[in-house]
Structure formats: C-alpha cells, structure tokens
Design a protein around this motif. Structure first.
Motif, PDB file in Angstrom:
ATOM      1  N   VAL A 170       0.589  -1.344  -0.396  1.00 45.74           N
ATOM      2  CA  VAL A 170      -0.212  -0.112   0.117  1.00 45.74           C
ATOM      3  C   VAL A 170       0.792   1.280   0.057  1.00 45.74           C
ATOM      4  CG1 VAL A 170      -1.541   0.900   1.644  1.00 45.74           C
ATOM      5  CG2 VAL A 170      -1.724  -0.838   1.243  1.00 45.74           C
ATOM      6  N   ILE A 171       0.659   1.884  -1.416  1.00 38.94           N
ATOM      7  CA  ILE A 171       1.676   3.013  -0.958  1.00 38.94           C
ATOM      8  C   ILE A 171       0.457   4.239  -0.595  1.00 38.94           C
ATOM      9  CG2 ILE A 171       2.901   4.858  -3.059  1.00 38.94           C
ATOM     10  CD1 ILE A 171       2.711   0.951  -3.529  1.00 38.94           C
ATOM     11  N   THR A 172       1.174   5.099   0.133  1.00 39.19           N
ATOM     12  CA  THR A 172       0.165   6.365   0.973  1.00 39.19           C
ATOM     13  C   THR A 172       1.536   7.674   0.622  1.00 39.19           C
ATOM     14  OG1 THR A 172       1.012   5.850   3.100  1.00 39.19           O
ATOM     15  CG2 THR A 172      -0.661   4.964   2.222  1.00 39.19           C
ATOM     16  N   SER A 173       2.314   7.805   0.083  1.00 38.18           N
ATOM     17  CA  SER A 173       3.507   9.104  -0.452  1.00 38.18           C
ATOM     18  C   SER A 173       3.573   8.950  -1.436  1.00 38.18           C
ATOM     19  CB  SER A 173       4.433   8.693   0.792  1.00 38.18           C
ATOM     20  OG  SER A 173       5.360   8.398   0.577  1.00 38.18           O
ATOM     21  N   ALA A 174       3.645  10.185  -1.656  1.00 41.65           N
ATOM     22  CA  ALA A 174       4.379  10.715  -3.309  1.00 41.65           C
ATOM     23  C   ALA A 174       5.930   9.697  -3.556  1.00 41.65           C
ATOM     24  CB  ALA A 174       3.952  12.392  -3.781  1.00 41.65           C
ATOM     25  N   ASP A 175       6.877  10.015  -2.445  1.00 41.26           N
ATOM     26  CA  ASP A 175       7.793  10.000  -2.717  1.00 41.26           C
ATOM     27  C   ASP A 175       7.962   8.215  -2.926  1.00 41.26           C
ATOM     28  OD1 ASP A 175       8.565  12.570  -2.372  1.00 41.26           O
ATOM     29  OD2 ASP A 175      10.043  12.165   0.073  1.00 41.26           O
ATOM     30  N   GLY A 176       7.108   8.011  -1.920  1.00 39.61           N
ATOM     31  CA  GLY A 176       7.249   6.029  -2.468  1.00 39.61           C
ATOM     32  C   GLY A 176       6.172   5.412  -3.839  1.00 39.61           C
ATOM     33  N   PHE A 177       5.666   6.727  -3.920  1.00 35.48           N
ATOM     34  CA  PHE A 177       5.003   6.741  -5.431  1.00 35.48           C
ATOM     35  C   PHE A 177       5.577   6.912  -6.661  1.00 35.48           C
ATOM     36  CE2 PHE A 177       1.954   7.991  -8.499  1.00 35.48           C
ATOM     37  CZ  PHE A 177       1.769   6.389  -9.703  1.00 35.48           C
ATOM     38  N   SER A 178       6.638   8.034  -6.324  1.00 33.09           N
ATOM     39  CA  SER A 178       7.547   8.090  -7.831  1.00 33.09           C
ATOM     40  C   SER A 178       8.068   7.204  -7.960  1.00 33.09           C
ATOM     41  CB  SER A 178       8.263   9.488  -7.031  1.00 33.09           C
ATOM     42  OG  SER A 178       8.697  10.224  -8.507  1.00 33.09           O
TER      43      SER A 178
END
Length: 127
Positions: free
Chosen positions: A21-29
């Motif tokens: 589960v990705i909950t941050s812009a940095d992790g998603f990027s």
C-alpha cells in the motif's frame, strides 16, 4: 470500493515480489519510475487516494499475471483480494522469465489494511 488501474503488465527488469500500500508521493514516484521508466507519472492526491501494488515475483511461463480483484471495507480496516492468473491445464506456454504486477488507485483506505493470504489462484483457459 472502486479502484482504477494505473499500470498492469509484466516487467522483465524490475524485480518486484510484494503486495504493498503506497501512501506517499515519494514512494509512488520511486515505484512508478521502476515500473514505467521515462513515462509521465499520473497525479495522485494522497490526502484522498491510496495506491495498491500487487506483484508476485518471478514467474517462468508466459501467461502468468496478477490482479487486484476487490478492495473491501470491513469492520476494522480494509481487505484487498489479490488473484494470480495462471495458464490452465494442457496449456503449453513458452518459457519467459517475467515479474507480473498490477498497480491501482482507490479512494483512501481505512487502516489497518491487509491482503488476502494465500493469494487466490485462477486457471485461465488456453487460447
């Protein structure tokens, strides 16, 4: 809950073997650039949305895939149902090393979030 596919397919280079589960812009990027290098990244509002990754690791036969099937709110949190689709009996798929994945976006999830385990297996007819 409703969800939409951001990316679905297989990688021959990105070695990903997890549900997350990705909950941050940095992790998603970071994840986006690993799965879809050089392509524009969609805008996700992490105050309102959550990204889910389903990846089952290395598979050696063409035709294997994975998908997020359902996102279910439950009394305490959220359950995400994953399904691995594999070629059915009597199929003769070619050998091909790859890493299937499915990346989706959904409205923000209630914690705790858990994935069904083990992952359901669905045999897909040949042809």
């Amino acid at each position: 809950l409703p969800f939409g596919t951001l990316l679905k397919g297989e990688s021959r280079t990105a070695v990903i073997a997890r549900a997350a589960v990705i909950t941050s812009a940095d992790g998603f990027s970071s994840l986006w650039s690993e799965l879809n290098p050089g392509q524009p990244q969609p805008t996700i509002d992490f105050d309102e949305q959550t990204v889910i990754l389903a990846a089952v690791g290395e598979r050696i036969e063409a035709g294997d895939s994975v998908e997020v099937r359902r996102v279910l709110p439950v009394a305490r949190g959220t359950v995400i149902e994953l399904v691995e689709r594999i070629p059915g009996n009597f199929c003769s798929p070619a050998e091909r090393r790859h890493y299937p994945y499915h990346l989706v976006v959904t409205p923000r999830l209630e914690a705790p979030v858990r994935f069904t385990s083990p992952i359901d297996i669905e045999r897909v007819p040949c042809g």
